[in-house]
Design a protein around this motif. Sequence first.
Motif, PDB file in Angstrom:
ATOM      1  N   TYR A  92      -5.458   5.118   1.912  1.00 23.76           N
ATOM      2  CA  TYR A  92      -4.818   4.158   1.019  1.00 23.76           C
ATOM      3  C   TYR A  92      -5.888   3.507   0.146  1.00 23.76           C
ATOM      4  O   TYR A  92      -7.050   3.390   0.537  1.00 23.76           O
ATOM      5  CB  TYR A  92      -4.040   3.114   1.816  1.00 23.76           C
ATOM      6  CG  TYR A  92      -2.776   3.677   2.423  1.00 23.76           C
ATOM      7  CD1 TYR A  92      -1.587   3.676   1.704  1.00 23.76           C
ATOM      8  CD2 TYR A  92      -2.780   4.249   3.696  1.00 23.76           C
ATOM      9  CE1 TYR A  92      -0.421   4.218   2.240  1.00 23.76           C
ATOM     10  CE2 TYR A  92      -1.621   4.792   4.236  1.00 23.76           C
ATOM     11  CZ  TYR A  92      -0.442   4.772   3.508  1.00 23.76           C
ATOM     12  OH  TYR A  92       0.695   5.316   4.045  1.00 23.76           O
ATOM     13  N   THR A 146     -11.649  -2.697   3.973  1.00 20.88           N
ATOM     14  CA  THR A 146     -11.341  -1.607   3.040  1.00 20.88           C
ATOM     15  C   THR A 146     -11.682  -0.248   3.629  1.00 20.88           C
ATOM     16  O   THR A 146     -10.984   0.736   3.373  1.00 20.88           O
ATOM     17  CB  THR A 146     -12.070  -1.799   1.700  1.00 20.88           C
ATOM     18  OG1 THR A 146     -13.489  -1.869   1.908  1.00 20.88           O
ATOM     19  CG2 THR A 146     -11.595  -3.071   1.001  1.00 20.88           C
ATOM     20  N   LEU A 158       0.825  -1.205   0.000  1.00 25.98           N
ATOM     21  CA  LEU A 158       0.000   0.000   0.000  1.00 25.98           C
ATOM     22  C   LEU A 158       0.863   1.260   0.000  1.00 25.98           C
ATOM     23  O   LEU A 158       0.587   2.212  -0.735  1.00 25.98           O
ATOM     24  CB  LEU A 158      -0.941  -0.009   1.202  1.00 25.98           C
ATOM     25  CG  LEU A 158      -2.035  -1.094   1.197  1.00 25.98           C
ATOM     26  CD1 LEU A 158      -2.769  -1.097   2.530  1.00 25.98           C
ATOM     27  CD2 LEU A 158      -3.007  -0.876   0.050  1.00 25.98           C
ATOM     28  N   ARG A 211      -2.716  -1.230  -4.644  1.00 27.51           N
ATOM     29  CA  ARG A 211      -4.057  -1.174  -4.065  1.00 27.51           C
ATOM     30  C   ARG A 211      -4.468  -2.535  -3.538  1.00 27.51           C
ATOM     31  O   ARG A 211      -3.900  -3.562  -3.912  1.00 27.51           O
ATOM     32  CB  ARG A 211      -5.086  -0.673  -5.082  1.00 27.51           C
ATOM     33  CG  ARG A 211      -5.305  -1.577  -6.280  1.00 27.51           C
ATOM     34  CD  ARG A 211      -6.592  -1.228  -7.008  1.00 27.51           C
ATOM     35  NE  ARG A 211      -6.640   0.150  -7.420  1.00 27.51           N
ATOM     36  CZ  ARG A 211      -6.314   0.591  -8.643  1.00 27.51           C
ATOM     37  NH1 ARG A 211      -5.889  -0.261  -9.561  1.00 27.51           N
ATOM     38  NH2 ARG A 211      -6.419   1.866  -8.950  1.00 27.51           N
ATOM     39  N   LEU A 212      -5.462  -2.511  -2.671  1.00 25.71           N
ATOM     40  CA  LEU A 212      -6.037  -3.733  -2.116  1.00 25.71           C
ATOM     41  C   LEU A 212      -7.467  -3.863  -2.622  1.00 25.71           C
ATOM     42  O   LEU A 212      -8.250  -2.910  -2.534  1.00 25.71           O
ATOM     43  CB  LEU A 212      -6.001  -3.695  -0.595  1.00 25.71           C
ATOM     44  CG  LEU A 212      -6.536  -4.928   0.152  1.00 25.71           C
ATOM     45  CD1 LEU A 212      -5.763  -5.143   1.447  1.00 25.71           C
ATOM     46  CD2 LEU A 212      -8.035  -4.777   0.474  1.00 25.71           C
ATOM     47  N   SER A 264     -13.845  -2.540  -2.172  1.00 22.36           N
ATOM     48  CA  SER A 264     -14.671  -3.733  -1.943  1.00 22.36           C
ATOM     49  C   SER A 264     -15.451  -4.027  -3.220  1.00 22.36           C
ATOM     50  O   SER A 264     -16.338  -3.261  -3.606  1.00 22.36           O
ATOM     51  CB  SER A 264     -15.634  -3.492  -0.775  1.00 22.36           C
ATOM     52  OG  SER A 264     -14.943  -3.455   0.445  1.00 22.36           O
ATOM     53  N   ASP A 320      -0.520  -5.663  -6.821  1.00 22.09           N
ATOM     54  CA  ASP A 320      -1.662  -5.381  -5.958  1.00 22.09           C
ATOM     55  C   ASP A 320      -1.970  -6.628  -5.117  1.00 22.09           C
ATOM     56  O   ASP A 320      -1.421  -7.707  -5.354  1.00 22.09           O
ATOM     57  CB  ASP A 320      -2.893  -5.000  -6.780  1.00 22.09           C
ATOM     58  CG  ASP A 320      -2.779  -3.616  -7.406  1.00 22.09           C
ATOM     59  OD1 ASP A 320      -1.881  -2.850  -7.004  1.00 22.09           O
ATOM     60  OD2 ASP A 320      -3.589  -3.315  -8.305  1.00 22.09           O
ATOM     61  N   LEU A 356      -8.919   1.177   5.676  1.00 20.68           N
ATOM     62  CA  LEU A 356      -7.768   1.641   4.916  1.00 20.68           C
ATOM     63  C   LEU A 356      -8.043   2.951   4.192  1.00 20.68           C
ATOM     64  O   LEU A 356      -7.188   3.836   4.146  1.00 20.68           O
ATOM     65  CB  LEU A 356      -7.336   0.560   3.914  1.00 20.68           C
ATOM     66  CG  LEU A 356      -6.814  -0.723   4.556  1.00 20.68           C
ATOM     67  CD1 LEU A 356      -6.610  -1.799   3.505  1.00 20.68           C
ATOM     68  CD2 LEU A 356      -5.520  -0.460   5.325  1.00 20.68           C
ATOM     69  N   THR A 357      -9.237   3.088   3.613  1.00 19.49           N
ATOM     70  CA  THR A 357      -9.548   4.344   2.927  1.00 19.49           C
ATOM     71  C   THR A 357      -9.936   5.435   3.929  1.00 19.49           C
ATOM     72  O   THR A 357      -9.744   6.615   3.662  1.00 19.49           O
ATOM     73  CB  THR A 357     -10.696   4.161   1.916  1.00 19.49           C
ATOM     74  OG1 THR A 357     -11.851   3.634   2.590  1.00 19.49           O
ATOM     75  CG2 THR A 357     -10.285   3.213   0.807  1.00 19.49           C
ATOM     76  N   ALA A 399      -8.182   1.051  -1.401  1.00 14.13           N
ATOM     77  CA  ALA A 399      -8.782  -0.240  -1.047  1.00 14.13           C
ATOM     78  C   ALA A 399     -10.222  -0.246  -1.544  1.00 14.13           C
ATOM     79  O   ALA A 399     -10.985   0.679  -1.255  1.00 14.13           O
ATOM     80  CB  ALA A 399      -8.732  -0.461   0.459  1.00 14.13           C
TER      81      ALA A 399
END
Length: 207
Positions: A89, A75, A53, A58-59, A93, A126, A78-79, A91
Motif C-alpha cells: 500500500y 510506512t 488505503l 496514500r499515507l 515518509s 489521503d 505498509l509498503t 505510504a
Amino acid sequence: MTIDQHGIETTERTSGSARAVLDHVAASVPVIASLVEHGDHIAAWADDVAARLVSGRRLLAAGNGGSAAEAQHLTSELTGRFDGDRPAYSAISLHAETSAVTAIGNDYGFDEVFARQVRAHARAGDVVVLLSTSGRSPNLLTAAAAARAVGARSLALTGPRPNPLADAVDDAICIDGPSANVQEAQLVLVHALCTAMEPVLRRGSRA
C-alpha cells in the motif's frame, strides 16, 4: 536484596548504570500500559486509515529525530508487510526524501520541509500522520496546515496535551509521560494500529 518502589529487586551491589537501566524500564511500563485507555481511539484510526488505503489513497508520514524513525517504521510496514503476505500500500515518509528535505530546507527554510511535500504529494482523502513527543515542532505544524489546505485527513501522535500540533490536526492521540517513554509507547501504538488494519488490508487486496 530489596524491592524498590517499582517492584524491582535490587541489591547493595547494583551499579549506578544498572540502576539507571532499571529506572528507565520501570518508567516506561505505565506509559505503555496507558495505551489501553486509547484502545477504541486507535481502533477507529485503524478502520479509517485501512479503508482509505484500500480505496487507493496514500499515507504520508513525518517526524523529527526519533519520531522520524517511528514514522518510517509505520510506512515500511505498509509498503512492505506487517504480518503475512499481501499487496503493498502507498505510504511515504517525507523526512526520508533527503534531497527534497535538504533542497526545500535550503530554499524555503526548515519549517517548510514537510509542508511543501504535502502540497506536492497529498490529495483530498489521503491521510497525513505526524509524530512528535512535544507537539511543538514548527515544521509539523506547517505540514498540518498544508494537509488541511489540500483536503487530506491529518492525524498526530504526540506527548501530553495541551500542545499546538494536537490542536492543528483533525485528530490526535496524546500520550502522557516523559519524552523517551512517550516515543517508546508510540512504537507500540504503531504496531497495534498495524495489527488492527491488517485484516482490512488483506480483504481489500482480494476485492
